[in-house]
Every structure is written in C-alpha cells, then in structure tokens.
Motif scaffolding. Sequence first.
Motif, mmCIF file in Angstrom:
data_model
loop_
_atom_site.group_PDB
_atom_site.id
_atom_site.type_symbol
_atom_site.label_atom_id
_atom_site.label_comp_id
_atom_site.label_asym_id
_atom_site.label_seq_id
_atom_site.Cartn_x
_atom_site.Cartn_y
_atom_site.Cartn_z
ATOM 1 N N GLY A 32 43.623 47.560 47.789
ATOM 2 C CA GLY A 32 43.323 47.322 46.102
ATOM 3 C C GLY A 32 43.068 48.796 45.711
ATOM 4 O O GLY A 32 42.912 49.896 46.362
ATOM 5 N N ASP A 33 42.976 48.663 44.264
ATOM 6 C CA ASP A 33 42.519 49.851 43.583
ATOM 7 C C ASP A 33 41.138 49.927 43.208
ATOM 8 O O ASP A 33 40.977 50.751 42.061
ATOM 9 C CB ASP A 33 43.749 50.216 42.703
ATOM 10 N N GLY A 34 40.291 49.139 43.303
ATOM 11 C CA GLY A 34 39.145 49.271 42.643
ATOM 12 C C GLY A 34 39.140 47.895 41.910
ATOM 13 O O GLY A 34 37.887 47.498 40.983
ATOM 14 N N GLY A 35 40.299 47.456 41.249
ATOM 15 C CA GLY A 35 40.226 46.325 39.959
ATOM 16 C C GLY A 35 40.212 44.955 40.898
ATOM 17 O O GLY A 35 39.848 44.746 42.079
ATOM 18 N N PRO A 36 40.595 43.888 40.107
ATOM 19 C CA PRO A 36 40.525 42.624 40.703
ATOM 20 C C PRO A 36 41.220 42.357 41.725
ATOM 21 O O PRO A 36 42.568 43.145 42.001
ATOM 22 C CB PRO A 36 40.982 41.897 39.556
ATOM 23 N N GLY A 37 40.783 41.624 42.950
ATOM 24 C CA GLY A 37 41.664 41.677 44.029
ATOM 25 C C GLY A 37 41.060 42.647 45.016
ATOM 26 O O GLY A 37 41.493 42.314 46.309
ATOM 27 N N THR A 38 40.638 43.519 44.676
ATOM 28 C CA THR A 38 40.021 44.641 45.705
ATOM 29 C C THR A 38 39.172 44.206 46.617
ATOM 30 O O THR A 38 38.208 43.502 46.240
ATOM 31 C CB THR A 38 39.703 45.906 44.818
ATOM 32 N N VAL A 50 36.537 42.149 44.525
ATOM 33 C CA VAL A 50 36.406 42.216 42.977
ATOM 34 C C VAL A 50 37.176 41.096 42.415
ATOM 35 O O VAL A 50 38.330 40.892 42.575
ATOM 36 C CB VAL A 50 36.916 43.632 42.688
ATOM 37 N N GLU A 51 36.311 40.123 41.643
ATOM 38 C CA GLU A 51 36.744 39.059 40.994
ATOM 39 C C GLU A 51 37.405 39.612 39.610
ATOM 40 O O GLU A 51 38.287 39.153 39.272
ATOM 41 C CB GLU A 51 35.810 38.142 40.486
ATOM 42 N N SER A 52 36.515 40.378 38.944
ATOM 43 C CA SER A 52 36.846 40.924 37.272
ATOM 44 C C SER A 52 36.470 42.174 37.137
ATOM 45 O O SER A 52 35.329 42.354 37.757
ATOM 46 C CB SER A 52 36.865 40.207 36.446
ATOM 47 N N LEU A 53 36.992 43.028 36.488
ATOM 48 C CA LEU A 53 36.311 44.239 35.989
ATOM 49 C C LEU A 53 37.106 44.584 34.525
ATOM 50 O O LEU A 53 38.268 44.948 34.433
ATOM 51 C CB LEU A 53 36.661 45.582 36.933
ATOM 52 N N ASP A 54 35.966 44.687 33.627
ATOM 53 C CA ASP A 54 36.381 44.800 32.300
ATOM 54 C C ASP A 54 35.641 45.851 31.639
ATOM 55 O O ASP A 54 34.371 45.980 31.233
ATOM 56 C CB ASP A 54 36.003 43.717 31.201
ATOM 57 N N LYS A 55 36.309 47.310 31.526
ATOM 58 C CA LYS A 55 35.651 48.613 31.376
ATOM 59 C C LYS A 55 35.272 48.592 29.886
ATOM 60 O O LYS A 55 34.674 49.316 29.237
ATOM 61 C CB LYS A 55 36.638 49.718 31.689
#
Length: 159
Positions: A47-53, A72-77
């Motif tokens: 992954g790339d650090g976002g969801p699914g990583t 990582v389930e979610s990431l909202d910057k």
Amino acid sequence: MGVITFDLELTSPIPLAKMFKAAILDADNLLPKVLPQAVKSIEVLEGDGGPGTIKLMTFGEGSQYKTAKHKVESLDKENFTYCYSIIEGEVLDTTFEKISYEVKITALPEGGSVLKSTISYFTIGEVDITEEEINAGKEKASAMVKAIEAYLVANPDAY
C-alpha cells in the motif's frame, strides 16, 4: 464475538496540523526515534499509506511483544482523522480478533490540540478486560503522545 470499547482524550500544546503530521502521517519514522525501547521499526508491507495499507511494527527490546501487523482502515487529512486496526501479532493472542483505533485531532481555541481516540477490542468469545488493563493501555497511549510532544517542543522546526 464481543466488542469492548473505551475512549481516551489527551490535550497538547502542539498545534493541530503539526501534531497530525508528526503523530499520524510520519509516525512510521518518528515513533522508533522517540520511543526506541517500545518501537524498533515500522515498515509498509503493501500500500501507499492510505486505506488498505498493511504495516509491520517491530517492537523494541523493552516490549513483551515481537511484532504486530496493522491495517489502515481510513485516513482523512482534511478532517484530521485516522483509523487503523491491529490484525496480527502476539498482542492479539487467542483473545482478540483485532484491536481498532479511531483517532481524531482537533484544535483548541487557545492553541494546541486535542487527540481523541476510541479503542475497540474485538474479542473471540467472552472476554473481560479489567480496569487495570484499560488503564495500562491508556498510559501507553499517553506516553506515546507525550514523547511525540517532547520531540516537537525540542525540535520546533521539525514539522
């Protein structure tokens, strides 16, 4: 399966954007620096650090555990939120299916930030978690935030 959930709220003099960048976006690099006895390394497996990583954390010499896999389930910057789950590792033992962490960082009106976290233990069968175990988990989370905070105070241009 049961779910045991508790909340944790920590305040910090560090501004919102700086705390989010350090504690969430750069945690893979920063945690081994500020807590080497607890975290030896964190590497991205896919992954790339976002969801699914998927990430592998290797614990430091001072830990009772060796490794833990995180998803990582979610990431909202934009809204400064992050959710991840421990999906493999000794910390789960045969007691937990996963442990999920939902983190939101907000700004304080007078400056600084508030880190709010909800931790959910997804149990295999019926499990009781004692108040002592919950408090120990809160103390570890608090120590992590305080270590990041101390680093940012000592290195004001770091982020």
